[in-house]
Design an enzyme around this catalytic site. Structure first.
Site, PDB file in Angstrom:
ATOM      1  N   GLU A   1      19.112   1.819  64.902  1.00 33.26           N
ATOM      2  CA  GLU A   1      17.678   1.529  64.850  1.00 33.26           C
ATOM      3  C   GLU A   1      17.018   2.491  63.869  1.00 33.26           C
ATOM      4  O   GLU A   1      17.199   3.713  63.973  1.00 33.26           O
ATOM      5  CB  GLU A   1      17.061   1.681  66.243  1.00 33.26           C
TER       6      GLU A   1
ATOM      7  N   PRO B   1      10.289  -2.441  57.175  1.00 33.70           N
ATOM      8  CA  PRO B   1      11.642  -1.904  57.341  1.00 33.70           C
ATOM      9  C   PRO B   1      12.702  -2.955  57.605  1.00 33.70           C
ATOM     10  O   PRO B   1      13.889  -2.689  57.463  1.00 33.70           O
ATOM     11  CB  PRO B   1      11.501  -0.944  58.533  1.00 33.70           C
TER      12      PRO B   1
ATOM     13  N   GLY C   1      20.284   0.450  59.351  1.00 37.03           N
ATOM     14  CA  GLY C   1      21.337  -0.487  59.708  1.00 37.03           C
ATOM     15  C   GLY C   1      21.952  -1.183  58.512  1.00 37.03           C
ATOM     16  O   GLY C   1      23.130  -1.568  58.538  1.00 37.03           O
TER      17      GLY C   1
ATOM     18  N   HIS D   1      15.963 -12.159  74.367  1.00 39.17           N
ATOM     19  CA  HIS D   1      17.214 -11.394  74.378  1.00 39.17           C
ATOM     20  C   HIS D   1      18.400 -12.195  74.895  1.00 39.17           C
ATOM     21  O   HIS D   1      19.509 -12.072  74.366  1.00 39.17           O
ATOM     22  CB  HIS D   1      17.028 -10.116  75.204  1.00 39.17           C
TER      23      HIS D   1
ATOM     24  N   ASP E   1      18.855  -7.678  65.492  1.00 38.92           N
ATOM     25  CA  ASP E   1      17.644  -7.822  66.296  1.00 38.92           C
ATOM     26  C   ASP E   1      16.516  -7.134  65.544  1.00 38.92           C
ATOM     27  O   ASP E   1      16.059  -6.053  65.907  1.00 38.92           O
ATOM     28  CB  ASP E   1      17.863  -7.204  67.682  1.00 38.92           C
TER      29      ASP E   1
ATOM     30  N   ASP F   1      13.920  -1.558  71.388  1.00 38.22           N
ATOM     31  CA  ASP F   1      13.366  -1.627  72.748  1.00 38.22           C
ATOM     32  C   ASP F   1      14.463  -1.611  73.811  1.00 38.22           C
ATOM     33  O   ASP F   1      14.182  -1.411  74.997  1.00 38.22           O
ATOM     34  CB  ASP F   1      12.473  -2.858  72.925  1.00 38.22           C
TER      35      ASP F   1
ATOM     36  N   GLN G   1       6.223   2.251  60.335  1.00 37.90           N
ATOM     37  CA  GLN G   1       5.390   1.140  60.777  1.00 37.90           C
ATOM     38  C   GLN G   1       4.393   1.602  61.836  1.00 37.90           C
ATOM     39  O   GLN G   1       4.509   2.693  62.394  1.00 37.90           O
ATOM     40  CB  GLN G   1       6.277   0.032  61.354  1.00 37.90           C
TER      41      GLN G   1
END
Length: 287
Positions: free
Chosen positions: A111, A169, A144, A67, A162, A91, A36
Site C-alpha cells: 500500500e 497514486p 505496488g 471485497h 485493490d 483499509d 492524497q
C-alpha cells in the site's frame, strides 16, 4: 492537487460528471497525506466510511459488496493459493477476505499510503478485522507498481489490485506495462483480479481495462455487481488468467469453506454476475 470531499448541511458528497453521490453524516478525520486527501466519516446509513481525494472508497455496511466480489472468484479458482499479492487495499478488507481461505500461507500487501492504513486501523477496524495481526500477513508501505516490476517470475498464485480510480497514486495501475508484470509474476494456474470501474460512470476506462487485460493475459472477463455508494451504484471487477477462464469455475471445496461467511458472494451469485454483462458492453468488447 487533491480534492476534498464536499460537505454541506450534514451531507458528504462525491461529485462526478454532474451527479453527486452523498451520505448524511459527519466528518471525523480530514487529512492530507503525501499522496492524497483522506477523509473518514460517520454516516447515518452505512456507518463509518472512507473517501480518498473526495471519492468514496468504502463504508462499514457497504464494503462486502466490493471485497467479496474482488477476492473470492480468484481465490476459489486459482490452481494454488499459497502466496497472494494485494496491491493497494489499505483499509484491510481485501486482505481480510483473502485470509479467510485456509490455503493461504503468505499474503503480501503493498500500500503506497501508510496514513490510509493508520486511519483505517483506528477508525474502520472492522474492515481489516484480524488481518493486521495474522502471521501470514506482511504489510509493505511502498509502491505496488515498483513491487510488481521487481518481483521474480512466478512469485504468486494470485495477484489482486485493490486500487482507487485511475488518477493520482493509482494512475499507474491501469496500463500495459504494469499488467504485463502482473502476468509475469503469476505462477502457472494463477489468477489476476482488479476492480475495473463502473460500466456507466467510467465506461471508457472500463472498456479499455477489460480489452487490455484480454490482450495481455489471453483470457479476461468482467463480473458485474453493485456498490450503492459508488458513482452510478453499478460496479465491475475483471479477472484474468493465461491458461483459460478458470476464474469462472469455483472449486467446490474452497467455495464451501468461505460461502457461509459471505453476505454477497456465492458460486450462484458469481455465475450470474459474469453473465450480467450489458448488451452495449458486450458489443463493444466483441467489435
Amino acid at each position: 492537487m487533491s480534492k476534498a470531499a464536499r460537505v454541506s448541511g450534514g451531507w458528504i458528497d462525491e461529485h462526478h460528471e454532474g451527479v453527486r453521490y452523498g451520505l448524511a453524516g459527519v466528518v471525523l478525520v480530514d487529512e492530507q497525506s503525501d499522496f492524497q486527501r483522506i477523509t473518514v466519516v460517520d454516516s447515518e446509513r452505512y456507518g463509518r466510511g472512507l473517501l480518498l481525494d473526495g471519492c468514496w472508497m468504502t463504508a462499514e455496511r457497504q464494503e462486502r459488496h466490493y471485497h467479496e466480489a474482488l477476492v473470492h472468484p480468484a481465490l476459489c479458482s486459482a490452481k494454488a493459493i499459497e502466496r497472494i499479492l494485494v496491491i493497494g487495499g489499505g483499509d484491510g478488507g481485501t486482505a481480510r477476505e483473502c485470509l479467510r481461505h485456509r490455503g493461504v500461507r503468505h499474503l503480501d500487501m503493498v500500500e503506497i499510503d501508510g496514513l490510509v492504513v493508520e486511519l483505517s486501523k483506528k477508525h474502520l477496524a472492522s474492515l481489516g478485522g484480524g488481518c493486521w495481526d495474522d502471521p501470514r500477513f506482511l504489510l509493505t508501505v511502498g509502491d505496488g507498481i515498483a513491487w510488481a516490476a521487481n518481483c521474480a517470475d512466478a512469485s504468486y498464485d494470485v495477484v489482486i489490485v485493490d486500487g482507487s480510480d485511475p488518477a493520482g497514486p493509482a494512475e499507474g495501475l491501469f496500463n500495459r506495462r504494469f499488467f504485463e508484470h502482473c502476468r509475469r509474476i503469476l505462477r502457472p494456474g494463477g489468477v489476476f483480479a482488479t476492480q475495473s470501474e463502473s460500466p456507466e460512470a467510467f465506461r471508457q476506462v472500463h472498456l479499455d481495462t477489460v480489452r487490455l487485460l484480454q490482450d495481455v493475459f489471453g483470457h479476461a472477463d468482467p463480473l458485474y455487481g453493485w456498490v450503492p455508494m459508488y458513482p452510478s451504484g453499478w460496479w465491475s471487477w475483471t479477472f484474468a488468467a493465461a491458461d483459460g477462464p478458470r476464474y469462472q469455475s469455483p472449486l467446490p471445496e474452497r467455495a464451501a469453506a468461505v460461502a457461509a461467511g459471505c453476505q454477497i458472494w456465492s458460486p450462484r451469485w458469481q455465475t450470474g454476475a459474469f453473465e450480467a454483462i450489458p448488451a452495449f458492453i458486450e458489443r463493444e468488447l466483441s467489435a
